[in-house]
Design a protein around this motif. Structure first.
Motif, short mmCIF file in Angstrom:
data_model
loop_
_atom_site.label_atom_id
_atom_site.label_comp_id
_atom_site.label_asym_id
_atom_site.label_seq_id
_atom_site.Cartn_x
_atom_site.Cartn_y
_atom_site.Cartn_z
N TYR A 46 1.28 3.61 23.05
CA TYR A 46 1.59 3.50 21.89
C TYR A 46 2.91 3.04 21.23
O TYR A 46 3.22 2.25 20.50
CB TYR A 46 1.27 4.70 21.16
CG TYR A 46 1.23 4.89 19.77
CD1 TYR A 46 0.05 4.85 18.88
CD2 TYR A 46 2.46 5.24 19.04
CE1 TYR A 46 0.21 5.11 17.85
CE2 TYR A 46 2.53 5.28 17.53
CZ TYR A 46 1.41 5.38 17.01
OH TYR A 46 1.27 5.29 15.55
N LYS B 225 -6.35 11.63 13.69
CA LYS B 225 -5.33 11.30 12.82
C LYS B 225 -5.96 10.73 11.57
O LYS B 225 -6.81 9.72 11.79
CB LYS B 225 -4.12 10.57 12.94
CG LYS B 225 -3.23 9.98 12.25
CD LYS B 225 -1.81 9.45 12.72
CE LYS B 225 -1.75 8.26 13.49
NZ LYS B 225 -0.36 8.06 13.89
N LYS C 285 -1.00 -5.41 7.14
CA LYS C 285 -0.95 -6.72 7.92
C LYS C 285 -1.99 -6.76 9.17
O LYS C 285 -2.45 -5.54 9.47
CB LYS C 285 0.53 -6.90 8.65
CG LYS C 285 0.79 -5.76 9.58
CD LYS C 285 1.79 -6.08 10.51
CE LYS C 285 1.79 -5.08 11.81
NZ LYS C 285 3.01 -4.44 11.99
N ARG D 144 0.76 -1.24 -0.05
CA ARG D 144 0.06 0.04 -0.08
C ARG D 144 1.12 1.01 0.01
O ARG D 144 2.17 1.30 0.30
CB ARG D 144 -0.78 0.07 1.28
CG ARG D 144 -0.14 0.24 2.59
CD ARG D 144 -1.20 0.45 3.67
NE ARG D 144 -0.35 0.64 4.87
CZ ARG D 144 -0.63 0.98 6.18
NH1 ARG D 144 -1.95 1.69 6.09
NH2 ARG D 144 0.21 1.03 7.03
N ASP E 48 5.07 -4.74 18.13
CA ASP E 48 4.55 -5.35 16.82
C ASP E 48 5.94 -5.23 15.92
O ASP E 48 6.00 -6.62 15.17
CB ASP E 48 3.75 -4.20 16.08
CG ASP E 48 2.18 -4.25 16.57
OD1 ASP E 48 1.96 -5.25 17.53
OD2 ASP E 48 1.35 -3.38 15.96
O1 LIG Z 1 -1.56 2.27 9.13
C1 LIG Z 1 -1.89 2.05 10.35
C2 LIG Z 1 -2.82 0.90 10.70
C3 LIG Z 1 -2.84 0.62 12.21
C4 LIG Z 1 -1.53 -0.36 12.73
C5 LIG Z 1 -1.26 -0.50 13.99
C6 LIG Z 1 -0.33 -1.28 14.52
C7 LIG Z 1 0.58 -1.94 13.50
O2 LIG Z 1 1.79 -2.48 13.63
C8 LIG Z 1 0.54 -1.36 12.15
O3 LIG Z 1 1.61 -1.89 11.42
C9 LIG Z 1 -0.58 -0.72 11.76
O4 LIG Z 1 -2.92 1.55 13.02
C10 LIG Z 1 -2.02 2.71 12.62
C11 LIG Z 1 -1.80 3.75 13.69
C12 LIG Z 1 -1.25 4.82 13.43
O5 LIG Z 1 -0.63 5.92 14.48
C13 LIG Z 1 -0.67 5.22 12.14
C14 LIG Z 1 -1.03 4.43 11.10
O6 LIG Z 1 -0.55 4.59 9.88
C15 LIG Z 1 -1.55 3.09 11.45
#
Ligand SMILES: O=C1C[C@@H](c2ccc(O)c(O)c2)Oc2cc(O)cc(O)c21
Ligand SMILES: O=C(O)CCC(=O)C(=O)O
Ligand SMILES: [Fe+2]
Length: 364
Positions: free
Chosen positions: A329, A202, A221, A134, A336
């Protein structure tokens, strides 16, 4: 750092690290839709009056449906939400136009190196072991005083104007939904918004190009959203998938014109002491059409405390101690990445030990 390539073809899939391990690959196609995720009309959400004879008010009926969906899946769709259909189609049209701009235009807002907002390929996280199929453009819209317009694309024309309106209207809708969830928890209706201190918002626009081998990769993912609640606007292509059994089975959410998919995030899950699920979801891609989705993340302020708002008699807190959202966060995102890194290491170790195994003599 050199910008990531935006050549989406067979070579990029294989050479640039988009191939997922077998256990992570899509199990269900992008267009095999399920109706398991509830679709809830918000018509009459402000109607507090029950008719005579002990009949529930429309608000109470809506509340019941939302609560059930949050307990089962942490995900539902809303229709009749009052957001102008023209605003949604303008937002979608302009977002699509942004991704059609020449690469150098998009890269004027390159986000690599940790800039707060702009354009990036694959992920907002640096250090992912496998890449998402993406492109994203993201902007931080609330609190208004913290807006940095230099990170908001100024093309296509009107993008800024429309995104500002979109953000404001979605903030209103999210707060309405949080009121319902607060009431369902037996709290005053402002409880969840107050717990966010000064709510952050956001917007992440996801563009998933068509993919030559969609069975080998993911657009985004598997994850849970970190914040309180997310409102997702998707086009009619399909690709959002959810699981509520830890990834054993997946369903593809049926796209509905003009509807929002509502996901509960980790913050919402913790504040409800685990009663409401944080939606476990991912996005798959396909070989014929590109896809667009717009995620509006409603998050608490970084300094807000994360801890259950109410612990019922006989229950224990699902959190050991309160932490700030900023810490939560950071821990989540690095967790992750670490998980993915460990998985890659374990796989490499296994492959090496297989290489070293003596080849058995074959006696005929
Ligand atoms: O793009 C996302 C999706 C999502 C997300 C959560 C956890 C992850 O490891 C991941 O790869 C994607 O939540 C987000 C949260 C954010 O602050 C920014 C993002 O771009 C995303
Ligand atoms: O594109 C989708 O359907 C999912 C997007 C999503 O989960 C996200 O942006 O967090
Ligand atoms: Fe998500």
């Amino acid at each position: 750092m050199a910008p990531a390539s935006m050549e989406w073809n067979e070579n990029s899939l294989h050479e640039k690290g988009f191939i997922r391990d077998e256990d992570e690959r899509p199990k269900v196609p992008h267009n095999k839709f399920s109706n398991e995720i509830p679709v809830i009309s918000l018509e009459g959400i402000d109607d507090l009056e029950g008719s005579d004879g002990g009949v529930k008010s429309r608000r109470a009926e809506i509340c019941e449906k939302i609560v059930k969906a949050c307990e089962d899946w942490g995900i539902f769709q809303v229709v009749d939400h009052g957001v102008d259909a023209r605003l949604l189609s303008e937002m979608t049209r302009l977002a699509r136009e942004f991704f059609q701009l020449p690469a150098e235009e998009k890269l004027r807002f390159d986000m690599t190196g940790g800039k707060k907002g702009g354009f990036i390929v694959s992920s907002h996280l640096q250090g992912e072991t496998v890449r998402d199929w993406r492109e994203i453009v993201t902007y931080f819209s609330y609190p208004i005083k913290a807006r940095d317009y230099s990170r908001w694309p100024n093309k296509p024309e009107d993008w800024r104007l429309v995104t500002e309106e979109y953000s404001e209207v979605l903030m209103g809708l999210a707060c309405k939904l949080l009121e319902i969830l607060s009431e369902a928890m037996g709290l005053e209706k402002e409880a969840l918004t107050k717990a966010c201190v000064d709510m952050d918002q956001k917007v992440v626009v996801n563009y998933y190009p068509k993919c030559p081998q969609p069975d080998l990769t993911l657009g985004l993912k598997r994850h849970t959203d970190p914040g309180t609640i997310t409102l997702l606007l998707q086009d009619q292509v399909g690709g959002l998938q959810a699981t509520h059994d830890g990834g054993k089975s997946w369903i593809t959410v049926q796209p509905i014109e003009g509807a929002f998919v509502v996901n509960l995030g980790d913050h919402g899950h913790y504040l409800s002491n685990g009663r409401f699920k944080n939606a476990d979801h991912q996005a798959v891609v396909n070989s014929t059409t590109s896809r667009l989705s717009i995620a509006t993340f409603q998050n608490p302020a970084p300094e807000a405390t994360v801890y259950p708002l109410k612990i019922n008699k006989g229950e224990k807190s699902i959190m050991e101690k309160p932490i700030t959202f900023a810490d939560m966060y950071k821990t989540k995102m690095s967790g992750d990445l670490e998980l993915a890194r460990l998985k890659k290491l374990a796989k490499e170790k296994q492959q090496n030990s297989e290489k070293l195994k003596p080849v058995k003599n074959i006696h005929v």
